[in-house]
Design a protein around this motif. Structure first.
Motif, mmCIF file in Angstrom:
data_model
loop_
_atom_site.group_PDB
_atom_site.id
_atom_site.type_symbol
_atom_site.label_atom_id
_atom_site.label_comp_id
_atom_site.label_asym_id
_atom_site.label_seq_id
_atom_site.Cartn_x
_atom_site.Cartn_y
_atom_site.Cartn_z
ATOM 1 N N GLN A 145 7.261 -10.491 -6.573
ATOM 2 C CA GLN A 145 6.619 -9.243 -5.923
ATOM 3 C C GLN A 145 7.522 -8.184 -5.917
ATOM 4 O OE1 GLN A 145 3.093 -8.800 -5.904
ATOM 5 N NE2 GLN A 145 3.318 -10.436 -7.453
ATOM 6 N N HIS A 178 9.793 -5.337 -7.032
ATOM 7 C CA HIS A 178 10.008 -4.930 -8.364
ATOM 8 C C HIS A 178 11.216 -3.852 -8.188
ATOM 9 C CE1 HIS A 178 9.368 -3.033 -12.232
ATOM 10 N NE2 HIS A 178 9.511 -1.744 -11.647
ATOM 11 N N ALA A 211 3.674 -0.796 0.384
ATOM 12 C CA ALA A 211 2.897 -1.179 -0.257
ATOM 13 C C ALA A 211 2.387 -2.457 0.066
ATOM 14 C CB ALA A 211 2.929 -0.913 -1.847
ATOM 15 N N PRO A 227 5.448 -4.273 -7.919
ATOM 16 C CA PRO A 227 5.139 -3.702 -8.916
ATOM 17 C C PRO A 227 4.075 -2.748 -8.905
ATOM 18 C CG PRO A 227 5.297 -5.959 -9.473
ATOM 19 C CD PRO A 227 5.420 -5.787 -8.219
ATOM 20 N N VAL A 228 4.054 -1.526 -9.195
ATOM 21 C CA VAL A 228 2.798 -0.579 -9.121
ATOM 22 C C VAL A 228 2.243 -0.167 -10.467
ATOM 23 C CG1 VAL A 228 2.113 1.678 -8.096
ATOM 24 C CG2 VAL A 228 4.037 0.449 -6.907
ATOM 25 N N ALA A 229 0.891 -0.228 -10.479
ATOM 26 C CA ALA A 229 0.226 0.487 -11.619
ATOM 27 C C ALA A 229 -0.690 1.550 -11.309
ATOM 28 C CB ALA A 229 -0.749 -0.849 -12.195
ATOM 29 N N GLY A 230 -0.835 2.440 -12.173
ATOM 30 C CA GLY A 230 -1.445 3.545 -12.028
ATOM 31 C C GLY A 230 -1.555 4.343 -13.192
ATOM 32 N N TRP A 276 9.739 -2.239 -3.073
ATOM 33 C CA TRP A 276 8.427 -2.088 -3.505
ATOM 34 C C TRP A 276 8.136 -3.197 -4.447
ATOM 35 C CZ3 TRP A 276 11.837 1.735 -2.511
ATOM 36 C CH2 TRP A 276 11.559 2.941 -1.781
#
Length: 83
Positions: free
Chosen positions: A47, A49, A9, A79-82, A77
């Motif tokens: 950054q 995670h 990402a 942090p990922v939001a979705g 990776w």
């Protein structure tokens, strides 16, 4: 020792020149910790995670320990939001 670093990402922008398919093989010292690796590539620690070593998740409190071995694959990776 040689390890493979994989960044996914938004972290992929921190891969050094020569990386292919989000990965690069690196030579690192035997005493290299995950935080050393993160710092060497100027990745902001906040950054990073999720970190996997050979597919096993590593908890954040272990990132200062020299737990890497030759041949390890380290994947990171943000942090990922979705939804």
């Amino acid at each position: 020792m040689k390890i493979t670093l994989k960044l996914f990402a938004g972290l992929s922008e921190f891969l050094p020149i020569g990386a292919a398919r989000n990965a690069i093989t690196l030579e690192v010292p035997e005493t290299c910790s995950l935080n050393d690796l993160i710092d060497q590539h100027s990745i902001p620690r906040n950054q990073v995670h999720l970190v996997l070593i050979n597919g096993t998740s590593m908890q954040e409190f272990k990132r200062d320990d020299p737990i890497l071995s030759g041949g390890d694959a380290v994947a990171m990776w943000p942090p990922v939001a979705g939804g």
